[in-house]
Design a protein around this motif. Sequence first.
Motif, PDB file in Angstrom:
ATOM      1  N   UNK A  83       0.791  -1.174   0.025  1.00  0.00           N
ATOM      2  CA  UNK A  83       0.020   0.003  -0.012  1.00  0.00           C
ATOM      3  C   UNK A  83       0.719   1.295  -0.171  1.00  0.00           C
ATOM      4  N   UNK A  84       0.516   2.362  -0.471  1.00  0.00           N
ATOM      5  CA  UNK A  84       1.055   3.565  -0.517  1.00  0.00           C
ATOM      6  C   UNK A  84       1.330   4.289   0.775  1.00  0.00           C
ATOM      7  N   UNK A  85       0.915   3.654   2.157  1.00  0.00           N
ATOM      8  CA  UNK A  85       0.780   4.191   3.110  1.00  0.00           C
ATOM      9  C   UNK A  85       1.811   3.527   3.843  1.00  0.00           C
ATOM     10  N   UNK A  86       2.631   2.336   3.401  1.00  0.00           N
ATOM     11  CA  UNK A  86       3.389   1.492   4.255  1.00  0.00           C
ATOM     12  C   UNK A  86       4.569   2.412   4.514  1.00  0.00           C
ATOM     13  N   UNK A  87       5.219   1.739   5.367  1.00  0.00           N
ATOM     14  CA  UNK A  87       6.630   2.364   5.702  1.00  0.00           C
ATOM     15  C   UNK A  87       7.789   2.288   4.584  1.00  0.00           C
ATOM     16  N   UNK A 112      -8.255  11.085  -3.489  1.00  0.00           N
ATOM     17  CA  UNK A 112      -9.230  11.852  -2.837  1.00  0.00           C
ATOM     18  C   UNK A 112      -8.418  13.076  -2.240  1.00  0.00           C
ATOM     19  N   UNK A 113      -7.206  13.083  -2.518  1.00  0.00           N
ATOM     20  CA  UNK A 113      -6.306  14.324  -2.200  1.00  0.00           C
ATOM     21  C   UNK A 113      -5.855  14.085  -0.879  1.00  0.00           C
ATOM     22  N   UNK A 114      -6.083  13.062  -0.084  1.00  0.00           N
ATOM     23  CA  UNK A 114      -5.378  12.898   1.310  1.00  0.00           C
ATOM     24  C   UNK A 114      -4.179  12.315   1.078  1.00  0.00           C
ATOM     25  N   UNK A 115      -3.190  12.918   1.688  1.00  0.00           N
ATOM     26  CA  UNK A 115      -1.587  12.490   1.827  1.00  0.00           C
ATOM     27  C   UNK A 115      -1.555  10.983   2.694  1.00  0.00           C
ATOM     28  N   UNK A 116      -1.015  10.422   1.908  1.00  0.00           N
ATOM     29  CA  UNK A 116      -0.802   8.734   2.431  1.00  0.00           C
ATOM     30  C   UNK A 116       0.506   8.517   2.831  1.00  0.00           C
ATOM     31  N   UNK A 117       1.442   9.254   2.151  1.00  0.00           N
ATOM     32  CA  UNK A 117       2.771   8.919   2.667  1.00  0.00           C
ATOM     33  C   UNK A 117       3.662  10.049   2.240  1.00  0.00           C
ATOM     34  N   UNK A 118       4.744  10.334   3.008  1.00  0.00           N
ATOM     35  CA  UNK A 118       5.569  11.309   2.953  1.00  0.00           C
ATOM     36  C   UNK A 118       6.946  11.037   3.513  1.00  0.00           C
ATOM     37  N   UNK A 119       7.896  11.727   2.863  1.00  0.00           N
ATOM     38  CA  UNK A 119       9.039  11.689   2.941  1.00  0.00           C
ATOM     39  C   UNK A 119       9.598  12.165   4.483  1.00  0.00           C
ATOM     40  N   UNK A 120       8.742  13.140   5.066  1.00  0.00           N
ATOM     41  CA  UNK A 120       9.182  13.877   6.157  1.00  0.00           C
ATOM     42  C   UNK A 120       9.133  12.829   7.342  1.00  0.00           C
ATOM     43  N   UNK A 122       6.704   9.112   9.343  1.00  0.00           N
ATOM     44  CA  UNK A 122       5.721   7.901   9.067  1.00  0.00           C
ATOM     45  C   UNK A 122       5.229   7.706  10.291  1.00  0.00           C
ATOM     46  N   UNK A 123       3.820   7.752  10.211  1.00  0.00           N
ATOM     47  CA  UNK A 123       2.972   7.919   9.278  1.00  0.00           C
ATOM     48  C   UNK A 123       2.722   9.298   8.787  1.00  0.00           C
ATOM     49  N   UNK A 124       2.201   9.487   7.654  1.00  0.00           N
ATOM     50  CA  UNK A 124       2.219  10.892   7.147  1.00  0.00           C
ATOM     51  C   UNK A 124       1.209  11.667   7.619  1.00  0.00           C
ATOM     52  N   UNK A 125       1.521  12.982   7.636  1.00  0.00           N
ATOM     53  CA  UNK A 125       0.663  13.885   8.314  1.00  0.00           C
ATOM     54  C   UNK A 125      -0.783  14.053   7.785  1.00  0.00           C
ATOM     55  N   UNK A 126      -1.833  14.181   8.588  1.00  0.00           N
ATOM     56  CA  UNK A 126      -3.199  14.146   8.293  1.00  0.00           C
ATOM     57  C   UNK A 126      -3.707  15.372   7.674  1.00  0.00           C
ATOM     58  N   UNK A 127      -3.238  15.599   6.334  1.00  0.00           N
ATOM     59  CA  UNK A 127      -3.377  16.578   5.413  1.00  0.00           C
ATOM     60  C   UNK A 127      -4.274  16.174   4.374  1.00  0.00           C
TER      61      UNK A 127
END
Length: 449
Positions: A83-87, A112-120, A122-127
């Motif tokens: 999944x795109x939200x995995x570590x 839907x525009x929800x951030x699922x993964x970020x380089x900054x 894990x987990x990604x910020x809820x934006x």
Amino acid sequence: MRSIPRSGRFIVILATIAVATIATMTGLLLWQLRGQELRHAQAETVSLSRILAEETTRSLQSVDLALDLALDRLQQAEKLGFGIDEFAIHAMLRSRIEGMPQLRSVFVADANGKIRSSALGHPAPNFSVKDRDYFIALRDKPELDRYVSIPASNRVDNKRTVFISRRIRSSTGLFVGVIVASLDIAFIEPFYDSLRLDRVSPTALYLDQGTLIARAPYDETARRERVTLPTFVAGDNAVDMVHTVRIETDAPGIRTYRKVSGFPMILSVGISDREALNVWQDTSRLILSGAATNILLMIAATVLLLRRIVHEEALAAVVRESSNQLRAMVDSAMDAIVTIDSERRVVVFNPAAQAMFGYTELEIAGKPIDILIPTRFRANHEGNIAAFRNSGVNARMKDARIDIIGLRSDGQEFPLESTIARVTIDGKEMYTAILRDIGDRRRAETELR
């Protein structure tokens, strides 16, 4: 006030022409140097815009390449069932921004525009980014694969950021989200400022529609303004990628626009006339000082020369007046007056002498004095003149009178009584004889005897 003599007027005319020539040539030289400085400044903006555009292109291309590699990893992860939200996705994104100081972050948002993964983190910020232009454009326009956003505040740290987004497609080609790189504007502006030449300013990066991305030096007012940019011809021809314009505003100058290859951006490098002409102004002061000095010296020399001419003309007038008075006195004398030079040529022959000898002044002027003396007496007369010349007598008049024989124009001889005077004029000796016809007196004395 004394009038200026004709020779003085000629000098004034020449001096005026010389001054006008110096002023004209100085003006033309300064204008030519000014044009050269402006052309040099324009060449500097063209060169600097090329350097900055190439560096900007490389920086953006490295970001684009990082997004390409991230998309490949996402497609591989989809095939493997990640999944795109995995570590693992976070770690992959984190590796993309390492060694790229221009990137603040790379993140993935779903359909839907929800951030699922970020380089900054894990987990990604809820934006959610569904209201951002870089998400809306790729969601609503399937033909787009990449989008560069207008500058916006990053929701994580509120810093000005430009977002470059890429479409994420499923294996079947459906839109499943976007991968976004946030480009740090605070990195771009110091970079431009470090490469900016001392007199070239400002340097700015715009989106094609005229929105400012970055500017060096920083100007808060310019951020809120939208400028009209030149239209570039499609293609990668180097000539088509650059456009230089003349800016005529409160601060006239030159501005060069260059297309950033492969991206909807335009780089602007400007220089004001005031900055471009700094060196020219210093040079102009030296040239103008030299020209002004020459003109002042010429005017001073002309004034001094005119004063001398006027003075000499006044002296000449006095001399002429004295000469005329003397001439009038000589002409009115009852006795014949004859003046000869050191070569024994007649230079003065007054009316009484003309009546006595039967020659006019024009006929006798410049002729040897011998024409007035019978041939047999000429050698003796010449000896008398030589003896008088060598006598060393300082008196102007010789004490003794000389009786000589004269010769009229008709050949008649007659006795004369002569008194001789010697004067020196301009270093040349002149001899003046006052002659008196003593024929009647001789005849009277003979009759008395």
